[in-house]
Design a protein around this motif. Structure first.
Motif, PDB file in Angstrom:
ATOM      1  N   TRP A   1     -43.362 -24.441 -15.814  1.00 48.94           N
ATOM      2  CA  TRP A   1     -42.054 -24.095 -15.835  1.00 48.94           C
ATOM      3  C   TRP A   1     -41.880 -22.560 -15.899  1.00 48.94           C
ATOM      4  O   TRP A   1     -42.810 -21.877 -16.371  1.00 48.94           O
ATOM      5  CB  TRP A   1     -41.664 -24.714 -16.986  1.00 48.94           C
ATOM      6  CG  TRP A   1     -41.927 -24.322 -18.319  1.00 48.94           C
ATOM      7  CD1 TRP A   1     -41.603 -23.217 -18.882  1.00 48.94           C
ATOM      8  CD2 TRP A   1     -42.821 -24.871 -19.294  1.00 48.94           C
ATOM      9  NE1 TRP A   1     -41.941 -23.159 -20.269  1.00 48.94           N
ATOM     10  CE2 TRP A   1     -42.825 -23.870 -20.292  1.00 48.94           C
ATOM     11  CE3 TRP A   1     -43.703 -26.076 -19.328  1.00 48.94           C
ATOM     12  CZ2 TRP A   1     -43.627 -24.173 -21.347  1.00 48.94           C
ATOM     13  CZ3 TRP A   1     -44.595 -26.399 -20.305  1.00 48.94           C
ATOM     14  CH2 TRP A   1     -44.628 -25.566 -21.480  1.00 48.94           C
ATOM     15  N   GLN A   2     -40.730 -22.183 -15.623  1.00 50.13           N
ATOM     16  CA  GLN A   2     -40.398 -20.594 -15.503  1.00 50.13           C
ATOM     17  C   GLN A   2     -39.936 -20.143 -17.230  1.00 50.13           C
ATOM     18  O   GLN A   2     -39.340 -20.803 -17.736  1.00 50.13           O
ATOM     19  CB  GLN A   2     -39.261 -20.711 -14.649  1.00 50.13           C
ATOM     20  CG  GLN A   2     -39.772 -20.600 -13.251  1.00 50.13           C
ATOM     21  CD  GLN A   2     -39.965 -19.536 -12.576  1.00 50.13           C
ATOM     22  OE1 GLN A   2     -39.539 -18.284 -12.569  1.00 50.13           O
ATOM     23  NE2 GLN A   2     -41.254 -19.859 -11.744  1.00 50.13           N
ATOM     24  N   VAL A   3     -40.587 -19.035 -17.556  1.00 52.33           N
ATOM     25  CA  VAL A   3     -40.395 -18.593 -18.594  1.00 52.33           C
ATOM     26  C   VAL A   3     -39.133 -17.639 -18.649  1.00 52.33           C
ATOM     27  O   VAL A   3     -39.039 -16.572 -17.560  1.00 52.33           O
ATOM     28  CB  VAL A   3     -41.691 -17.656 -19.078  1.00 52.33           C
ATOM     29  CG1 VAL A   3     -41.252 -16.627 -20.442  1.00 52.33           C
ATOM     30  CG2 VAL A   3     -42.863 -18.737 -19.301  1.00 52.33           C
ATOM     31  N   ALA A   4     -38.005 -17.949 -19.248  1.00 51.96           N
ATOM     32  CA  ALA A   4     -36.797 -17.396 -19.074  1.00 51.96           C
ATOM     33  C   ALA A   4     -36.705 -16.408 -20.443  1.00 51.96           C
ATOM     34  O   ALA A   4     -36.897 -16.742 -21.496  1.00 51.96           O
ATOM     35  CB  ALA A   4     -35.792 -18.318 -18.937  1.00 51.96           C
TER      36      ALA A   4
ATOM     37  N   ASP B   1     -37.693 -27.195 -15.873  1.00 50.94           N
ATOM     38  CA  ASP B   1     -38.013 -26.394 -14.699  1.00 50.94           C
ATOM     39  C   ASP B   1     -38.154 -25.106 -15.451  1.00 50.94           C
ATOM     40  O   ASP B   1     -39.213 -24.366 -14.584  1.00 50.94           O
ATOM     41  CB  ASP B   1     -36.929 -26.486 -13.620  1.00 50.94           C
ATOM     42  CG  ASP B   1     -36.987 -27.983 -12.826  1.00 50.94           C
ATOM     43  OD1 ASP B   1     -38.058 -28.416 -12.585  1.00 50.94           O
ATOM     44  OD2 ASP B   1     -36.049 -28.442 -12.844  1.00 50.94           O
ATOM     45  N   SER B   2     -37.253 -24.659 -16.184  1.00 50.33           N
ATOM     46  CA  SER B   2     -37.422 -23.358 -16.751  1.00 50.33           C
ATOM     47  C   SER B   2     -37.105 -23.515 -18.217  1.00 50.33           C
ATOM     48  O   SER B   2     -36.013 -24.307 -18.608  1.00 50.33           O
ATOM     49  CB  SER B   2     -36.568 -22.471 -16.109  1.00 50.33           C
ATOM     50  OG  SER B   2     -35.079 -23.041 -16.063  1.00 50.33           O
ATOM     51  N   LEU B   3     -37.234 -22.648 -19.145  1.00 50.75           N
ATOM     52  CA  LEU B   3     -36.856 -22.593 -20.440  1.00 50.75           C
ATOM     53  C   LEU B   3     -36.599 -21.305 -21.018  1.00 50.75           C
ATOM     54  O   LEU B   3     -37.339 -20.186 -20.910  1.00 50.75           O
ATOM     55  CB  LEU B   3     -38.178 -23.026 -21.396  1.00 50.75           C
ATOM     56  CG  LEU B   3     -38.192 -23.207 -23.005  1.00 50.75           C
ATOM     57  CD1 LEU B   3     -37.020 -23.868 -23.519  1.00 50.75           C
ATOM     58  CD2 LEU B   3     -39.492 -23.676 -23.256  1.00 50.75           C
ATOM     59  N   THR B   4     -35.559 -21.194 -21.780  1.00 52.35           N
ATOM     60  CA  THR B   4     -35.222 -19.843 -22.882  1.00 52.35           C
ATOM     61  C   THR B   4     -35.322 -20.367 -24.033  1.00 52.35           C
ATOM     62  O   THR B   4     -35.183 -21.183 -24.824  1.00 52.35           O
ATOM     63  CB  THR B   4     -33.915 -19.484 -22.544  1.00 52.35           C
ATOM     64  OG1 THR B   4     -33.520 -19.298 -21.238  1.00 52.35           O
ATOM     65  CG2 THR B   4     -33.378 -18.370 -23.294  1.00 52.35           C
TER      66      THR B   4
END
Length: 635
Positions: free
Chosen positions: A66-69, A327-330
């Motif tokens: 997953w993308q690190v946001a 898919d990405s996470l803040t």
């Protein structure tokens, strides 16, 4: 002779054998009451589930990590640039542009009125090598065009830029209470803007279904899922009405869900969201594609008191989002509830994800919850409950509009969330739902943390008005710890006024063994409201309580509130006499524990209130404040 396999030596017990062993431990206690709980939506959560084979699997839209946001929310473009570059150099792969006015900016947010300011904020950022996301905001149309203009200004091929434009007018209506046009007109504008951006060459999602406003207003998992599906359907209808093919309309939509601290329900919620979206697509006659799913850790779970515990909350939430298939996470920095996070807090937020990715390797298994009976059962239950909430919203209408917009106009959404918010507030007040570091194990000697010395943006997210558009009652944004934090603030204000922190005297009866349990309970309760409640070795003397020594200690404490703490046996033998003696010295007397048959006698002796497991701690602390924080001039 050795068994053929080790497994053969340890045959697996069946459900009946396990239940028989459990019943022996329970010794007649009710199984359902002791070992079975319920979610906010009434979903039964059992202690053990058999293995399961899911009929469908909620796969992600892309395999791999997953993308690190990281959020870009500093008002100053120059300062925002420095933070953004540090985030990217430190491992972030996605920047979330949170412009001033966005609910998610919390009164801050990037101030970029023109493309030059945005260019400054993203100076040195290679836009074709990272992903960009925009937080929904009232000025979402302007913000989207600014980003498109910046990409054109840098002469970058839009097809090579991965950007989610974050247009979410339904979410803006829910969070801010206004839109600049009636919904049919706004839907037409939305379709026009999406067509414009697509015409420029952009192909990534343009619309975001953002459930954060509902979660912050108290939504349960099913309510959040229902709002997500209803919003997505509203966008499908608007884009189709604007002339866009339904499959292209579907591809224009992404989702943002909240990852909270209940890891079982959070994982099940993310998995259920993917399955529900597949079902919606199939109902529309489309071949289902996986949703583009972004996650953010829960704002409502952050605390201002003992904020270091927020790091643990973020870890649980990040784990849940990763396992659930984001898919990405803040990750919200642990100081976010106190102000604009500094570089250290932002680094910790990034590293929380990087450790889970690089060291725990959570991303290496696709849908790791698959086949686990508990997760499959909870996922299916949330699918059913979420679909029911979705249908409920679809049946609503208001102001000539059906679906979720109509449900916001007629107040259906607000009323449902208010009920859920009240239920959770009661659970927190009675500590059935505990908040570590706030309602349980408070730390009156907590160390301070730093945030950036940046004032809120004037005319920020709350300064939104409707001219000729659509207005509804905006959803509240409430953190769960706020009631306790208000009490802590009041205690510190009283300490500044009185010159010392308000104190509750723990009148311990008997020996340490007799009073420790209830004294610990009382101290924890009072400290949750910022009141000091010290207890020493007690006043035991010859198997009883030295009443004279206890009274002297009370007078020396300067307290106005005394709380009796002891065993049931000592309450029966001594509580009435001690209460009378303390009352004679001007004390308001409470007792830790349920009074049972002694209630009438204790009341007559001067005990005016009882604190016990399951009592309304917030109300008890408000009463304690009124007593303990008075100036004592009448003593």
């Amino acid at each position: 002779m050795l068994p053929e396999t080790v497994a053969a030596a340890f045959p697996l017990p069946d459900q009946a054998q396990w239940r028989s062993a459990v019943d022996k431990v329970l010794k007649g206690a009710d199984f359902e009451k002791r070992l079975v709980s319920q979610s906010a939506d009434g979903i039964r959560i059992a202690p053990l589930y058999p293995a399961a084979n899911a009929k469908t699997r909620p796969f992600r839209s892309e395999a791999g990590r997953w993308q690190v946001a990281a959020r870009l929310d500093h008002p100053s473009p120059a300062a925002a640039r420095e933070l953004a570059l540090a985030d990217l150099e430190g491992g972030a792969e996605t920047l979330v542009l949170s412009f001033a006015g966005a609910r998610a900016a919390r009164g801050y947010g990037l101030v970029a009125e023109d493309v030059a300011a945005l260019d400054t904020a993203l100076d040195g950022v290679m836009l074709d090598l990272i992903r960009l996301r925009l937080d929904p905001a009232p000025a979402g149309e302007r913000n989207a065009r600014l980003v498109a203009e910046l990409i054109a200004r840098r002469d970058i091929d839009p097809a090579k830029v991965d950007v989610d434009f974050g247009l979410d007018p339904v979410g803006v209506l829910a969070s801010h209470g206004v839109l600049s046009a009636e919904w049919p007109e706004f839907g037409r504008r939305l379709a026009t803007l999406v067509g414009e951006l697509r015409g420029r060459g952009f192909s990534r999602p343009f619309l975001t279904v953002d459930t954060r406003p509902y979660h912050e207003a108290g939504a349960s998992e099913a309510q959040e899922l229902g709002a997500a599906m209803a919003t997505a359907v509203a966008y499908l209808r608007a884009l189709e009405a604007g002339g866009m093919a339904l499959d292209l309309a579907r591809d224009a939509i992404s989702f943002t869900l909240v990852a909270d601290t209940d890891e079982f329900m959070a994982i099940a919620k993310f998995r259920a969201a993917r399955l529900l979206w597949e079902r919606v697509q199939q109902a529309c006659g489309l071949e289902a594609k996986p949703m583009a799913l972004h996650a953010e850790t829960a704002w409502r779970s952050l605390t201002r008191r003992d904020p270091w515990v927020n790091q643990l909350r973020a870890t649980i939430a990040s784990f849940s989002a990763g396992i659930g298939g984001a898919d990405s996470l803040t990750v919200l920095p642990f100081t976010a509830a106190l102000g604009l996070p500094d570089a250290f807090a932002r680094r910790v937020a990034r590293n929380t994800q990087l450790i889970l990715l690089e060291e725990a390797n959570l991303w290496r298994v696709a849908d790791p919850a698959a086949g686990a009976g508990g997760f499959e059962a909870l996922t299916q239950a949330l699918c059913e409950q979420g679909w029911h909430k979705f249908q409920d919203l679809e049946a609503e209408s208001g102001g000539g509009v059906s679906g979720i917009v109509g449900a916001l106009i007629n107040g259906h959404v607000q009323q449902g969330l208010a009920r859920e918010r009240a239920n959770r507030a009661k659970a927190i007040a009675t500590r059935r739902e505990s908040i570590t570091g706030t309602s349980e194990f408070p730390n009156l000697g907590e160390t301070s943390v730093s945030v950036l010395a940046v004032p809120p943006v004037v005319g920020g997210s709350e300064a939104v008005t409707a001219a000729t558009g659509l207005a509804v009652e905006p959803l509240l944004s409430v953190r769960l710890a706020e009631a306790f934090e208000t009490l802590r603030d009041a205690a510190e204000a009283a300490a500044a006024r009185l010159g010392k922190r308000p104190t509750v005297f723990l009148a311990t009866l008997g020996s340490i063994a007799d009073f420790t349990a209830r004294a610990g309970f009382a101290r924890n309760l009072f400290e949750a409201g910022g009141l000091v409640a010290p207890s020493g070795d007690g006043f035991a003397c010859g198997g009883a309580t030295d009443l004279a020594a206890l009274v002297v200690a009370f007078e020396a404490s300067g307290a106005r509130l005394a709380c009796l703490c002891g065993s049931d046996a000592f309450y029966a033998d001594e509580a009435a006499e001690v209460a009378q003696a303390l009352q004679a010295k001007g004390a308001t007397v409470w007792l830790a524990g349920r009074p049972g048959d002694l209630e009438t006698a204790l009341n007559q002796a001067g005990v005016s209130a009882f604190i016990f497991a399951g009592c309304d701690v917030i109300e008890a602390l408000r009463s304690a404040h009124a007593i303990a924080a008075s100036d004592g001039r009448d003593r």
